[in-house]
Design an enzyme around this catalytic site. Structure first.
Site, short mmCIF file in Angstrom:
data_model
loop_
_atom_site.label_atom_id
_atom_site.label_comp_id
_atom_site.label_asym_id
_atom_site.label_seq_id
_atom_site.Cartn_x
_atom_site.Cartn_y
_atom_site.Cartn_z
N HIS A 55 -3.02 -1.06 -0.21
CA HIS A 55 -1.69 -0.58 0.20
C HIS A 55 -1.83 0.45 1.30
CE1 HIS A 55 -2.95 2.40 -2.77
NE2 HIS A 55 -1.98 3.21 -2.38
N HIS A 57 -1.13 3.75 1.87
CA HIS A 57 -1.29 5.20 1.79
C HIS A 57 -2.54 5.66 2.55
CE1 HIS A 57 1.50 5.80 -1.95
NE2 HIS A 57 2.15 5.72 -0.81
N ASP A 59 -4.87 7.78 2.11
CA ASP A 59 -6.17 7.95 1.46
C ASP A 59 -6.83 6.61 1.14
OD1 ASP A 59 -4.07 7.65 -0.48
OD2 ASP A 59 -5.39 8.38 -2.06
N HIS A 60 -6.19 5.54 1.55
CA HIS A 60 -6.77 4.20 1.41
C HIS A 60 -7.01 3.55 2.77
CE1 HIS A 60 -5.86 3.75 -3.03
NE2 HIS A 60 -5.18 4.83 -2.68
N HIS A 112 3.83 1.09 -7.38
CA HIS A 112 3.36 2.30 -6.73
C HIS A 112 3.87 2.34 -5.28
CE1 HIS A 112 0.69 5.61 -5.72
NE2 HIS A 112 0.10 4.89 -4.76
N ASP A 129 -4.12 1.57 -6.60
CA ASP A 129 -3.37 2.59 -7.35
C ASP A 129 -2.34 1.96 -8.27
OD1 ASP A 129 -4.84 4.45 -6.00
OD2 ASP A 129 -3.17 5.32 -4.89
N HIS A 167 -9.22 5.88 -8.01
CA HIS A 167 -9.24 7.32 -8.26
C HIS A 167 -9.93 7.65 -9.59
CE1 HIS A 167 -6.59 8.65 -4.98
NE2 HIS A 167 -5.92 7.53 -5.19
#
Length: 261
Positions: A55, A57, A59-60, A112, A129, A167
């Site tokens: 996805h 975001h 941090d990905h 999410h 996530d 995570h």
């Protein structure tokens, strides 16, 4: 069969590196940072061949452009409806891709985010996530009903399937799970193991579907009484029974409680 290794990023992210013992090729999943990936590949003598994105975001995805500068022309696979513009091969429900001679099927798992996808096969599932060990991602864009449907897809995996989420949230997730089911013996035993792992700074992943079905309250939203300890302020629906509640309604109540736990 491929092997999967964790590359630590940020404070609690894992970038998963997929490789084979007899090959120098590698793929990575959700590289939020490029530096730890480049360091790991150099130390392991691997060359990056492709990237999988679950996805959009940051941090990905924030490491993608730097990795593509270092490894020209590699493909970046990701969801067709993603706001992230670095994807070169878009994917949707039912698509099948091959990574180092291993096939993965794509399933759409909104909740999410609306663009979230997972990469699955009978042995491995990269769940981003969506599904964490002992928990699930916050509902930033989707609804509890969508997330319940996404979980229902993941429940169809073989029990031995290994769950690779992004995570190290397991310890915190289990603190909440114990509030939901304080007498769940499987959960109590797992929480003790996780505490020991984290005390020694060891990873708690991957999990398995079999384990998650025993200890994850969001995987257990179809169980009568799963919301019996839910505080009233987080419950908009009839409590304690599935006779009047759909699983997604229980899921919604649990997620609302977790958001403020």
């Amino acid at each position: 069969m491929v092997q999967v290794k964790a590359i630590k990023a940020f404070s609690d992210n894992y970038i998963w590196c997929i490789s084979k013992p007899d090959s120098s090729a590698a793929w990575v999943v959700d590289p939020g940072q490029a530096e730890p990936v480049l360091k790991y590949l150099t130390q392991a003598g691997l060359t990056l061949e492709g990237i999988l994105i679950t996805h959009h975001h940051y941090d990905h995805t924030d490491g993608v452009n730097s990795l593509r500068e270092e490894f020209a022309d590699i493909e970046v696979y990701g969801p067709v409806n993603s706001p992230f513009k670095g994807i070169t091969k878009t994917l949707t429900e039912g698509d099948v891709i091959t990574v180092l001679d291993t096939e993965f099927t794509v399933i759409t798992t909104p909740g999410h985010t609306l663009d979230h996808i997972c990469y699955i096969n009978p042995a491995l599932a990269f769940t981003g996530d969506t599904l964490f060990s002992g928990g699930c991602g916050r509902l930033f864009e989707g609804t509890a009903e969508q997330m319940q449907c996404s979980f229902d897809k993941l429940k169809r995996l073989p029990l031995a399937c290994e769950i690779y989420c992004t995570h190290e949230y397991t310890q915190a997730n289990l603190a909440f799970a114990l509030a939901v089911e304080p007498n769940n013996r499987d959960l109590i035993a797992y929480a003790q193991w996780v505490d020991e792992q984290r005390k020694n700074n060891k990873i708690t992943l991957p999990s398995t579907l079999a384990l998650e079905l025993k200890i994850n309250p969001f995987m257990r939203s179809d169980i009568a009484g799963i919301v019996q300890h839910l505080p009233d302020q987080y419950n908009s629906f009839t409590k304690n029974t599935l006779q009047n509640n759909e699983p997604w309604q229980n899921f919604a109540g649990l997620r609302a409680w977790k958001d403020h736990f």
